[in-house]
Design an enzyme around this catalytic site. Structure first.
Site, mmCIF file in Angstrom:
data_model
loop_
_atom_site.group_PDB
_atom_site.id
_atom_site.type_symbol
_atom_site.label_atom_id
_atom_site.label_comp_id
_atom_site.label_asym_id
_atom_site.label_seq_id
_atom_site.Cartn_x
_atom_site.Cartn_y
_atom_site.Cartn_z
ATOM 1 N N HIS A 259 -18.020 -24.628 6.794
ATOM 2 C CA HIS A 259 -16.828 -23.859 6.444
ATOM 3 C C HIS A 259 -15.563 -24.374 7.108
ATOM 4 C CE1 HIS A 259 -14.277 -20.409 5.473
ATOM 5 N NE2 HIS A 259 -13.938 -20.395 6.746
ATOM 6 N N HIS A 471 4.493 10.637 10.383
ATOM 7 C CA HIS A 471 5.391 10.143 9.347
ATOM 8 C C HIS A 471 6.755 9.711 9.891
ATOM 9 C CE1 HIS A 471 2.353 11.624 6.696
ATOM 10 N NE2 HIS A 471 3.084 11.489 5.605
#
Length: 661
Positions: A259, A471
């Site tokens: 790889h 948030h």
């Protein structure tokens, strides 16, 4: 097309990839060796391109999503005759200054459609390319815009979460010109993918509305037949190609060893002998190179035919198409925004900057109705970036110019990169500022690539109120400002919003964030100079009465606080000045003399921003006073939160008085 055997042409890719990685002692030979058959079939039989003109508008796009296999793409560029990709560039793989960096970079090497490497980004970006093709084709006709987007994706690309967002959108929109070739070799860095994954990708894609099938990725006839079927489908297509990573390597084929590292001299020699490749490094037989060059020039006829069709368009339509592909804005945009600012000065708006952004968008959309392409990650009513005239895009409404991305911030940001890179549109996408966390990898790539996309990020501080700290962004402005080539604007009122939009749309060499408020703000600007004060990053909004003892710097909603603090200081006989800083990093990019003039000589400097301090020391100094956040927010009405966290005019005044003694 050629008398040369397919396997010899594929082996040319393998040989160059093995040699380049071996010389560099670094790289990923496994994917190019395993996917060479797929690439050979695609480039010699299907891909519509002209190596001599790699950027002609109606070319097929090829995206190597598995960017670690970059030598596959570099080998293809060289073999097909891309004039910039010489054999010396291949020899200098991963060397400083070469056109063959470790992962493909579109801003660096001609013939590369998008920068890839972070897995999942290529396939997600390709969604935007296919989307742009569909929209532009509906507008200008299939004879002018009628190309495919092909993607070579790896196991890793499909493991990344953004791939799910991307394929869901592509299936929903029926982007049938999108064909993904999945190099299914079952190997990742750690070993077999079965260590961590057991997803049936064919079923997964089918469930998302794709046509999908599994084939032998080393059988050229099977590959060609599958691509032919995909081209005829009314859905996006996945062709899962079962391959062997490191194909041909005597002991490493099919293993993780193939790889991400050079094969080594003995394994390289054995692979070349097994495949019938010359042992001489970087050699390609003359007849094989000739066949590849023929493949590279095969598309010249299609390009010339397209040029003839394009030439038959009316001159106005041709000019419009070319202008939009250049990302050049129409002259009507500047006039529309001038008129808009004039109206604001005549009738001030005391509204949230997300609402004044909506007003600016109405003016913009009227000036560039077909290229201004907005969208939201399921927060349209909160982000306010949908023009009243905009129709929602869908599979049945490809001329729609507002995109409902769903709750897919990352997919949205990546798709916008693809839309911009394709050309023809000025994309902007919206969500809450705090959710840039979900979009960050694609935003970073936009900055790296110089993609002129716009992020409309509303609910920009604790000022959003009751939704609370999950948030409320506090570190996000600093984090975004830290990204090289990312421009962040936090306008203080409706006039600055219009000016920031103008700067964002005219910026085509990098992305722009517009950080906008949920809460209402007064309109502080009383003039709109033609030089656009926001273009300098900061400017003196209110001058001092006399020699300033204090400079008050602020962005966005806190500029109002700075103006109030100035009045309180004046009541105490202390002259101060207010400097609006819509873009901190743009200010710091100005020439030293301009910076010095804006920052001024007042002995006390106070910065006010409902966020963390990082970055402000460059303006106020380490000993400067900062009024802002030192932790996360809380759930309460906005006014209560600003008072609770001490982000008030009184706090700014007290900080200044303390320093003045």
């Amino acid at each position: 097309m050629t008398q040369v055997d397919h396997s010899r042409m594929a082996n040319a890719i393998r040989g160059l990839a093995m040699d380049a990685v071996e010389k560099a002692k670094s790289g990923h030979p496994g994917l190019p060796m395993g996917a060479a058959d797929i690439a050979t079939v695609l480039f010699t039989q299907f891909l519509k391109f002209d190596a001599a003109e790699p950027n002609w508008p109606d070319r097929d796009r090829f995206v190597l999503s598995a960017g670690h296999g970059s030598m596959l793409l570099y080998a293809l560029l060289y073999l097909t005759g891309n004039k910039d990709m010489t054999l010396d560039q291949i020899r200098n793989f991963r060397s400083l200054g070469s056109l063959t960096p470790g992962h493909p970079e579109n801003f660096h090497t001609k013939g590369i459609e998008t920068t890839t490497g972070p897995l999942g980004q290529g396939i997600a970006t390709s969604i935007g390319m296919a989307l742009a093709e569909k929209m532009l084709s509906a507008e200008f006709g299939k004879k002018v815009v009628g190309h495919h987007t092909y993607v070579l994706a790896s196991d890793g690309d499909l493991m990344e979460g953004v791939s799910q967002e991307a394929i869901a959108m592509a299936g929903h929109w029926k982007l049938n010109k999108l064909i993904v070739l999945y190099d299914s070799n079952g190997i990742s860095i750690d070993g077999p993918t079965s260590l961590a994954d057991s997803v049936d990708q064919v079923k997964r894609f089918k469930s998302a509305g794709w046509a999908a099938e599994l084939i032998d990725g080393h059988d050229p006839k099977a590959i060609a037949a599958a691509i032919t079927r995909a081209q005829k489908s009314n859905k996006p297509s996945l062709i899962a190609c079962k391959t062997t990573i490191g194909f041909g390597a005597p002991t490493r084929a099919g293993t993780a060893k193939a790889h991400g590292e050079a094969l080594g001299a003995e394994e390289l020699k054995g692979a070349k002998e097994k495949l019938g490749i010359s042992l001489e490094p970087f050699s390609v037989p003359d007849d094989v190179l000739k066949a590849w060059r023929a493949a590279g020039s095969r598309g010249a006829a299609a390009r010339q035919e397209w040029e003839g069709v394009f030439g038959e368009l009316g001159p106005r339509k041709r000019a419009e198409f070319e202008r939009r592909l250049r990302h050049e804005r129409p002259a009507s945009l500047a006039k529309a925004l001038r008129d808009h600012k004039k109206k604001l000065l005549e009738t001030p708006q005391n509204v949230a900057t997300r609402k004044s952004s909506e007003s600016a968008i109405e003016a913009i959309a009227a000036a560039m109705p077909m290229e201004f392409l907005a969208g939201s990650a399921d927060l349209t009513g909160s982000n306010n970036n949908k023009a009243k005239s905009a129709v929602a895009f869908s599979a049945k409404m490809p001329k729609g110019r507002f995109i409902h991305y769903g709750i897919r911030e990352h997919g949205m940001a990546a798709a916008m990169n693809g839309i911009f890179l394709h050309g023809g549109f000025a994309p902007n996408g919206a969500t809450f500022l705090v959710f840039t966390d979900y979009a960050r990898p694609a935003m970073r790539l936009a900055a790296l690539m110089g993609a002129g996309v716009v992020y409309v990020m509303t609910h920009d501080s604790i000022g959003l109120g009751e939704d609370g700290p999950t948030h409320q962004p506090v570190e996000h402005l600093a984090a975004l400002r830290a990204i090289p080539n990312m421009r962040v604007f936090r306008p203080c009122d409706a006039v600055e919003v219009a000016e920031c939009w103008e700067l964002a749309l005219n910026r085509i060499d990098g992305p722009t964030v517009l950080a906008l408020t949920r809460q209402n703000l007064p309109q502080l600007r009383t003039s709109a100079p033609s030089d656009n004060p926001c273009s300098h990053g900061a400017y003196e909004l209110v001058a001092a009465q006399g020699d300033a003892k204090v400079s008050l710097f602020a962005s966005g909603s806190e500029v109002e606080i700075a103006v109030a603090a100035q009045k309180q200081l004046a009541e105490r006989g202390i002259p101060s000045r207010v400097v609006s800083v819509p873009s901190l990093e743009l200010l710091l990019a100005q020439p030293a003399d301009r910076q010095k003039a804006v920052i001024g000589n007042a002995p006390v400097k106070v910065a006010i921003e409902a966020a963390v301090r990082w970055g402000w020391d460059a303006v106020i100094g380490q000993d400067g006073e900062f009024i802002g956040m030192h932790g996360f927010g809380a759930s309460a009405p906005a006014k209560d939160l600003f008072k609770h966290f001490g982000i008030t005019a009184e706090a700014a005044v007290n900080a200044a008085l303390k320093r003045l003694g």
